[in-house]
Design an enzyme around this catalytic site. Structure first.
Site, PDB file in Angstrom:
ATOM      1  N   PHE A 159       0.010   3.800  -5.108  1.00  0.00           N
ATOM      2  CA  PHE A 159       1.212   4.511  -4.647  1.00  0.00           C
ATOM      3  C   PHE A 159       1.750   5.497  -5.684  1.00  0.00           C
ATOM      4  CE2 PHE A 159       5.540   4.607  -2.716  1.00  0.00           C
ATOM      5  CZ  PHE A 159       5.224   4.548  -1.378  1.00  0.00           C
ATOM      6  N   ALA A 188       3.404  -2.338  -1.413  1.00  0.00           N
ATOM      7  CA  ALA A 188       3.913  -2.501  -2.778  1.00  0.00           C
ATOM      8  C   ALA A 188       3.452  -3.826  -3.383  1.00  0.00           C
ATOM      9  CB  ALA A 188       5.443  -2.386  -2.816  1.00  0.00           C
ATOM     10  N   GLN A 232       0.909  -1.566   9.209  1.00  0.00           N
ATOM     11  CA  GLN A 232       1.431  -2.371   8.105  1.00  0.00           C
ATOM     12  C   GLN A 232       2.920  -2.633   8.283  1.00  0.00           C
ATOM     13  OE1 GLN A 232      -0.924   0.329   5.094  1.00  0.00           O
ATOM     14  NE2 GLN A 232       0.129  -1.190   3.865  1.00  0.00           N
ATOM     15  N   ARG A 276       7.173   6.593  -8.043  1.00  0.00           N
ATOM     16  CA  ARG A 276       6.326   5.592  -8.713  1.00  0.00           C
ATOM     17  C   ARG A 276       5.478   6.258  -9.802  1.00  0.00           C
ATOM     18  NH1 ARG A 276       4.885   0.163  -8.425  1.00  0.00           N
ATOM     19  NH2 ARG A 276       6.381  -0.270  -6.793  1.00  0.00           N
ATOM     20  N   PHE A 301      -4.807  -0.271   3.217  1.00  0.00           N
ATOM     21  CA  PHE A 301      -4.738   0.325   1.879  1.00  0.00           C
ATOM     22  C   PHE A 301      -3.593   1.323   1.728  1.00  0.00           C
ATOM     23  CE2 PHE A 301      -9.288  -0.586   2.850  1.00  0.00           C
ATOM     24  CZ  PHE A 301      -9.430  -1.664   2.007  1.00  0.00           C
ATOM     25  N   GLU A 333      -2.413  -4.251  -5.717  1.00  0.00           N
ATOM     26  CA  GLU A 333      -2.657  -2.896  -6.202  1.00  0.00           C
ATOM     27  C   GLU A 333      -3.084  -2.790  -7.676  1.00  0.00           C
ATOM     28  OE1 GLU A 333       1.307  -1.966  -4.614  1.00  0.00           O
ATOM     29  OE2 GLU A 333       0.455  -0.004  -4.165  1.00  0.00           O
ATOM     30  N   THR A 387      10.268   0.609  -4.635  1.00  0.00           N
ATOM     31  CA  THR A 387      11.249   1.361  -5.414  1.00  0.00           C
ATOM     32  C   THR A 387      12.488   1.685  -4.575  1.00  0.00           C
ATOM     33  OG1 THR A 387      10.044   3.391  -4.935  1.00  0.00           O
ATOM     34  CG2 THR A 387       9.541   2.294  -6.997  1.00  0.00           C
ATOM     35  N   ARG A 401      -3.003   2.422  -2.110  1.00  0.00           N
ATOM     36  CA  ARG A 401      -3.094   1.425  -3.181  1.00  0.00           C
ATOM     37  C   ARG A 401      -2.781   1.993  -4.569  1.00  0.00           C
ATOM     38  NH1 ARG A 401      -8.163  -2.685  -2.628  1.00  0.00           N
ATOM     39  NH2 ARG A 401      -7.128  -4.570  -3.324  1.00  0.00           N
ATOM     40  N   GLU A 450       0.823   2.393   6.492  1.00  0.00           N
ATOM     41  CA  GLU A 450       2.193   2.013   6.152  1.00  0.00           C
ATOM     42  C   GLU A 450       3.179   2.797   7.015  1.00  0.00           C
ATOM     43  OE1 GLU A 450       3.058   1.711   1.958  1.00  0.00           O
ATOM     44  OE2 GLU A 450       5.203   1.662   2.336  1.00  0.00           O
TER      45      GLU A 450
HETATM   46  N1  MTE Z   1      -6.963  -5.619   0.483  1.00  0.00           N
HETATM   47  C1  MTE Z   1      -7.679  -5.458   1.604  1.00  0.00           C
HETATM   48  N2  MTE Z   1      -8.750  -6.222   1.794  1.00  0.00           N
HETATM   49  N3  MTE Z   1      -7.338  -4.526   2.541  1.00  0.00           N
HETATM   50  C2  MTE Z   1      -6.244  -3.705   2.369  1.00  0.00           C
HETATM   51  O1  MTE Z   1      -5.951  -2.889   3.231  1.00  0.00           O
HETATM   52  N4  MTE Z   1      -4.368  -3.074   0.902  1.00  0.00           N
HETATM   53  C3  MTE Z   1      -3.872  -3.034  -0.481  1.00  0.00           C
HETATM   54  C4  MTE Z   1      -3.885  -4.430  -1.090  1.00  0.00           C
HETATM   55  N5  MTE Z   1      -5.149  -5.066  -0.864  1.00  0.00           N
HETATM   56  C5  MTE Z   1      -5.475  -3.853   1.175  1.00  0.00           C
HETATM   57  C6  MTE Z   1      -5.869  -4.862   0.263  1.00  0.00           C
HETATM   58  C7  MTE Z   1      -2.533  -2.498  -0.601  1.00  0.00           C
HETATM   59  S1  MTE Z   1      -2.330  -0.834  -0.613  1.00  0.00           S
HETATM   60  C8  MTE Z   1      -1.436  -3.301  -0.761  1.00  0.00           C
HETATM   61  S2  MTE Z   1       0.100  -2.662  -1.028  1.00  0.00           S
HETATM   62  C9  MTE Z   1      -1.535  -4.769  -0.703  1.00  0.00           C
HETATM   63  O2  MTE Z   1      -2.862  -5.201  -0.461  1.00  0.00           O
HETATM   64  C10 MTE Z   1      -0.613  -5.253   0.408  1.00  0.00           C
HETATM   65  O3  MTE Z   1      -0.689  -6.609   0.600  1.00  0.00           O
HETATM   66  P1  MTE Z   1       0.097  -7.680  -0.292  1.00  0.00           P
HETATM   67  O4  MTE Z   1       1.469  -7.149  -0.535  1.00  0.00           O
HETATM   68  O5  MTE Z   1       0.115  -8.889   0.535  1.00  0.00           O
HETATM   69  O6  MTE Z   1      -0.674  -7.826  -1.554  1.00  0.00           O
HETATM   70 MO1  MOS Z   2       0.128  -0.328  -0.485  1.00  0.00          MO
HETATM   71  S1  MOS Z   2      -0.233   1.607  -1.014  1.00  0.00           S
HETATM   72  O1  MOS Z   2       1.767  -0.283  -1.086  1.00  0.00           O
HETATM   73  O2  MOS Z   2       0.297  -0.186   1.221  1.00  0.00           O
END
Ligand code: MTE
Ligand code: MOS
Length: 768
Positions: free
Chosen positions: A339, A505, A192, A305, A223, A706, A436, A337, A227
């Site tokens: 956090f 985030a 990520q 958080r 998810f 999230e 944050t 997800r 990260e």
């Molecule tokens: N959706 C899918 N399909 N796969 C993922 O790994 N990660 C989640 C969310 N949705 C995830 C997901 C998490 S933890 C975050 S922080 C956000 O997607 C990150 O992407 P964005 O900032 O573009 O929303």
């Molecule tokens: Mo999402 S837990 O901020 O990668």
């Protein structure tokens, strides 16, 4: 706009390429397998690789002696030695074997001679507290007059155990590294955060960052689990390539991934809550302990958080919240997800539903009564802008879901079904958007337009299935007035856009979409005068639309205008940049404005619980979510549905277990139940709040990744509602997750209490 996910076709046909699919492109590739320590805590007393090297196919063994730079992959603290002398969790790799086949590497690893001297291990939060074993904290935020707690009409003091969660992304951790043509190292990684993966690889190899290129094609889910926890595998692959001068691949099997990587933090919450007799929250004292595992990782910002979200959507006049990260001899828990938000929000929802029972006020009424109103300020000093959206969503969702009618109907039906009870609950979510750590809130882009009007877009964000690439492409298409298929979205590379932030985030589109928008706006403004002269009209009359540039009576193709600009020696590429305005936070005082804005949402869930088995079915869920002006409705809907179901898994069936030796006992799909079709709500209605444009974000859209996960708290609360119906409606004490076993025993307890006819239930012993 209803544009499908940019890789939807590739995902379902299998044509989408992931990191490990690229191995065929690397002749001479070596496979890596770790030597795993069979202790949760031990000293490594000797290490002898001689028998390994005798194994056919084995090419090299990586140990600390091979590291040219610094052998530590810790992202936020240098506390993650790649080749530890002190083993800190069961199965921690102490060395890596490289071989021409995976089998050979595995055989070789089994032949490594390692001796250990075992040490006592800390395996639970309670043990860590007793041993004063902490990685961080106490972090603290306090506001208001806590003395009211002593005089509140209702006081609830208790503890809540909250289980962790395995990410179980479909694509396990993987990386490939090779020596590039300049003698530096190229890495392909399922990460990520390519810029941080680059940093860690550079550190381990002792090279400047410009010698390291990291590319992320896409991830098969992350998810939060990639990260920072993608870095170490990239570092192992890079070190292997550096030593052997051959391409090296690391890909964890599912069993290894579960055994070695961090998870959502388990939490222990200890709280004292004071409420007025009308259910208004007056004061909350909350102590949070997270199980951080062996190293710090992201545990500190995760805990921050939690502190920020212990209010969820509620105004609490006095709060004192502290958080400590426990150090245990387990995998290092990490971003997941939400956090840290989900655990904290679970606590306040737990308190409110218990208060509702004690005060005989419907839980939905108590919740609404406590909502923030416009102008209210959180315990960390941020004004809750647009707080009224929460009330609007609540009222609207109660109406569209038929909440009141169904409430009455369920209460009636429950009278007639002694062994099966239905439950209904509505819960809110308010979630702050921004990292944050303020400095992370920046995004960069590089947009290239070619003379034929085709476009390449680079930005710092990574695609993990969440649809970032789809959304960013739509942003570029809208600004340049071209169709999305004219735009090629490039894989994320550190040599295109440097020093980027993790895609996390939920801010991926806010940051990278805005950076791409900045670049496109520059290109557009350079094309404007060219178009005006070609079209012989005033620049203000020029419009970019549907691959055409239109002005006055005339029109030209976008491509023709690009060619004309090129001939006029106008640059057709631009860098874009965005930094989130007006955010700050001071950890010392616990005050600031850490979030650019809040996302609001609510869910109504109905369940049915079987009193004989504790089994639970999710009958219906209705969600109303504030996504601002949706850039991509299909993507947003997918995020809401997927996030919600992932949350339901966390709160109901996914039970992470460690055995007495500190081994992850829920070690794979056979012992760790993931949500599947059968856990989907039988009726699932998702809608977006209307007229919800968000000021100061790209195209008025809000983050969506999230927040929906925490809407799953409605399911847990519906389960408690159903459990209560087995007795006389007294409060239900229930730790998380609400597995069938826990539900079963909770039903037994409320039934026993009903038989005893106790109005005020005694604190029953915990059954787990
Ligand atoms: N959706 C899918 N399909 N796969 C993922 O790994 N990660 C989640 C969310 N949705 C995830 C997901 C998490 S933890 C975050 S922080 C956000 O997607 C990150 O992407 P964005 O900032 O573009 O929303
Ligand atoms: Mo999402 S837990 O901020 O990668």
């Amino acid at each position: 706009m209803s544009v499908p996910h940019e890789s939807a076709h590739g995902h379902v046909t299998g044509e989408a390429i992931y990191t490990d699919d690229a191995i065929a492109r690397h002749p001479g590739l070596l496979h890596a397998w770790p030597v795993l320590a069979p202790h949760a805590h031990a000293m490594v007393t000797s290490l002898d690789a001689t028998p390994v090297l005798a194994e056919p196919g084995v090419v090299a063994v990586l140990t600390g002696a091979d590291v040219p730079g610094e052998g530590d992959t810790g992202a936020n603290r240098r506390d993650e030695p790649m080749f530890p002398t002190e083993v800190m969790f069961f199965n921690q790799p102490v060395a890596w074997v490289l071989a021409t086949t995976l089998d050979a590497a595995r055989q070789g690893a089994a032949r490594m001679n390692v001796t250990y001297s075992a040490l006592p291990a800390i395996l639970t939060i309670e043990q860590a507290i007793a041993a004063n074993s902490y990685l961080a904290g106490p972090l603290r935020i306090a506001s208001g007059d806590m003395s009211v707690l002593a005089s509140s009409a209702l006081r609830i003091d208790d503890e809540l155990d909250i289980g962790g969660q395995e990410h179980f992304y479909l694509e396990t951790q993987s990386a490939i590294a090779w020596i590039d043509e300049s003698g530096g190292v190229a890495v392909q990684s399922s990460t990520q955060h390519p810029a941080e993966t680059q940093e860690v690889v550079a550190r381990v190899l002792g090279l400047p960052k410009h010698q390291i290129t990291v590319e992320c094609l896409r991830m098969g889910g992350a998810f939060g689990g990639k990260e920072v926890q993608a870095n170490v595998w990239a570092a192992v692959a890079a070190l292997g390539a550096w030593k052997t001068r051959r391409p090296v691949r690391v890909r964890l099997t599912r069993a290894l991934d579960v055994a070695l990587t961090g998870k959502r933090h388990p939490y222990l919450a200890r709280y004292s809550a004071g409420l007025a007799s009308d259910g208004r929250l007056e004061a909350l004292r909350l102590e949070l302990f997270s199980d951080g595992g062996w190293s710090l990782d992201l545990s500190e910002p995760v805990m921050w958080r939690s502190l920020f979200h212990c209010d969820n959507a509620y105004r609490i006049p006095a709060i004192e919240v502290t958080g400590r990260v426990c150090r245990t001899h387990k995998t290092s828990q990490t971003a997941f997800r939400g956090f840290g938000g989900p655990q904290a929000m679970l606590v306040i929802e737990d308190i409110l539903s218990r208060a509702a029972r004690r005060l005989s006020i419907p839980a939905a009424v108590i919740r609404e009564r406590n909502f923030y109103r416009d102008g209210d300020v959180t315990h960390y000093g941020q004004q809750v802008d647009e707080a009224r959206r929460m009330s609007v969503i609540w009222t609207e969702l109660k109406k569209t879901s038929g909440f009141d009618v169904r409430r009455a109907e369920i209460d009636r039906v429950n009278q007639t079904t002694p062994h099966r009870k239905r439950g209904l609950a509505i819960t809110p979510v308010k979630f702050g958007i921004s990292f944050t750590a303020t400095f992370f809130n920046q995004g960069g882009a590089l947009v290239l337009v070619y003379r034929d009007g085709s476009v390449q877009v680079n930005h710092g964000g990574t695609e993990m299935g969440q649809g970032l690439v789809t959304k960013v492409r739509q942003i570029a298409a809208r600004l340049l007035g071209v169709s999305p298929d004219r735009i090629r979205m490039m894989a994320t590379r550190t040599d295109k856009v440097p020093n980027t932030s993790a895609t996390a985030a939920s801010a991926g589109t806010d940051l990278n979409g805005a950076a791409v928008a900045d670049a496109c706006a520059q290109i557009r403004s350079r094309l404007l005068p060219v178009a005006a002269s070609v079209l012989e009209c005033d620049p203000t009359a020029v419009r970019f639309d549907h691959d055409m540039v239109v002005g006055g009576e005339r029109a030209r193709t976008f491509a023709a205008v690009c060619e004309a600009a090129y001939r006029q020696r106008i640059p057709l590429f631009a860098q874009g940049y965005y930094r989130t305005p007006n955010i700050h936070f001071d950890q010392a005082t616990g005050r600031g404005r850490p979030f650019h804005y809040f996302v609001f949402g609510a869910a109504v869930s109905e369940v049915e619980v079987d009193g004989f088995t504790g089994a639970c079915r999710l009958l219906r869920t209705d969600i109303l979510e504030d996504v601002g002006d949706s850039i991509s409705e299909i993507v947003d809907r997918g995020q809401i549905e997927g996030g919600f179901v992932q949350g339901v898994g966390w709160l109901t069936i996914e039970e992470l277990l460690w055995d007495a030796q500190g081994r992850v006992a829920s070690a794979g799909a056979s012992t760790y139940k993931l949500p599947s079709w059968s856990e989907m709500p039988e009726v699932f209605n998702v809608s977006f709040l209307e007229r919800a444009s968000q000021p100061d974000v790209v195209f008025g859209s809000k983050a969506v990744g999230e927040p929906p996960l925490m809407l799953a708290i409605s399911v847990r609360e519906a389960i408690r509602d159903a459990i209560a119906a087995f007795g006389h409606g007294e409060e239900v004490r229930l730790h998380s997750p609400a597995t069938p076993e826990r539900i079963f025993f909770a039903v037994q307890r409320v039934r026993a209490e009903a038989v005893r006819g106790l109005k005020e239930p005694e604190v029953t012993e915990v059954t787990d």
